[in-house]
Enzyme design. Structure first.
Site, PDB file in Angstrom:
ATOM      1  N   HIS A 133       0.854  -1.182   0.000  1.00  0.00           N
ATOM      2  CA  HIS A 133       0.000   0.000   0.000  1.00  0.00           C
ATOM      3  C   HIS A 133       0.891   1.233   0.000  1.00  0.00           C
ATOM      4  O   HIS A 133       2.036   1.199   0.469  1.00  0.00           O
ATOM      5  CB  HIS A 133      -0.889   0.014   1.238  1.00  0.00           C
ATOM      6  CG  HIS A 133      -1.952  -1.028   1.238  1.00  0.00           C
ATOM      7  ND1 HIS A 133      -3.026  -0.975   2.085  1.00  0.00           N
ATOM      8  CD2 HIS A 133      -2.112  -2.156   0.490  1.00  0.00           C
ATOM      9  CE1 HIS A 133      -3.814  -2.013   1.876  1.00  0.00           C
ATOM     10  NE2 HIS A 133      -3.273  -2.757   0.918  1.00  0.00           N
TER      11      HIS A 133
ATOM     12  N   GLU B  31       0.939   3.850   1.839  1.00  0.00           N
ATOM     13  CA  GLU B  31       1.421   4.238   3.164  1.00  0.00           C
ATOM     14  C   GLU B  31       2.599   3.382   3.608  1.00  0.00           C
ATOM     15  O   GLU B  31       3.603   3.893   4.122  1.00  0.00           O
ATOM     16  CB  GLU B  31       0.318   4.113   4.219  1.00  0.00           C
ATOM     17  CG  GLU B  31      -0.925   4.919   3.925  1.00  0.00           C
ATOM     18  CD  GLU B  31      -1.997   4.112   3.193  1.00  0.00           C
ATOM     19  OE1 GLU B  31      -1.692   3.464   2.164  1.00  0.00           O
ATOM     20  OE2 GLU B  31      -3.148   4.127   3.658  1.00  0.00           O
TER      21      GLU B  31
ATOM     22  N   CYS C  81      -6.156   1.777   5.816  1.00  0.00           N
ATOM     23  CA  CYS C  81      -6.797   0.551   6.287  1.00  0.00           C
ATOM     24  C   CYS C  81      -6.204   0.197   7.661  1.00  0.00           C
ATOM     25  O   CYS C  81      -5.270   0.851   8.139  1.00  0.00           O
ATOM     26  CB  CYS C  81      -6.568  -0.581   5.290  1.00  0.00           C
ATOM     27  SG  CYS C  81      -4.839  -1.152   5.197  1.00  0.00           S
TER      28      CYS C  81
ATOM     29  N   CYS D 161      -2.400  -0.514   7.561  1.00  0.00           N
ATOM     30  CA  CYS D 161      -1.600   0.701   7.454  1.00  0.00           C
ATOM     31  C   CYS D 161      -1.665   1.530   8.732  1.00  0.00           C
ATOM     32  O   CYS D 161      -0.665   2.119   9.139  1.00  0.00           O
ATOM     33  CB  CYS D 161      -2.043   1.512   6.245  1.00  0.00           C
ATOM     34  SG  CYS D 161      -1.641   0.700   4.677  1.00  0.00           S
TER      35      CYS D 161
END
Length: 142
Positions: free
Chosen positions: A46, A48, A76, A79
């Site tokens: 992801h 992040e 999410c 993260c």
């Protein structure tokens, strides 16, 4: 947030879910990333997570106690956990994610006991612009 949006646009152009993240230290960008889950065949890639990894390498440390993280979509739960464990100081969110968010919606990781550090959280930065990329991306996928 403009740089995070640029990362989201680039991710979408690569066929990735268009989410972007930028990490700033003392007003200077030290890392930036867009989603790369498909390119890397890695569900943890992801924006992040990638930005956190890159910032940790730049600073040669795993603790990012003085940085700000700008992300186009609410992180999410995975993260959010990484943000907490990295001890990021401030989190700036573009659009909220009512279905998959883990900060303001969903699991609300920062309110759970495993959370090591709760960053200052600010939401709604260019929210409509950030959400538009996602809507357009998923509309094109259908």
């Amino acid at each position: 947030m403009d740089l995070a949006i640029a990362e989201a646009e680039a991710a979408g152009a690569r066929g990735e879910v268009p989410i972007g993240a930028v990490i700033v230290l003392n007003g200077k960008v030290i890392s930036r990333a867009g989603n790369e889950t498909r390119a890397l065949h890695d569900v943890t890639a992801h924006a992040e997570i990638l930005a956190i990894r890159r910032a940790s390498q730049v600073l040669a440390q795993e603790r990012l106690t003085e940085v700000d993280l700008y992300v186009t979509l609410e992180p999410c739960t995975m993260c959010a956990g990484a943000i907490s464990f990295a001890r990021i100081k401030r989190l700036y969110i573009g659009a909220e994610d009512e279905k998959g968010g883990g900060v303001l919606n969903g699991a609300r990781f920062f309110e759970l006991s495993p959370c090591h550090l709760i960053p200052e959280v600010y939401s709604g930065f260019q929210a409509e612009n950030c959400a538009k990329f996602l809507r357009d991306f998923f509309k094109a996928q259908r």
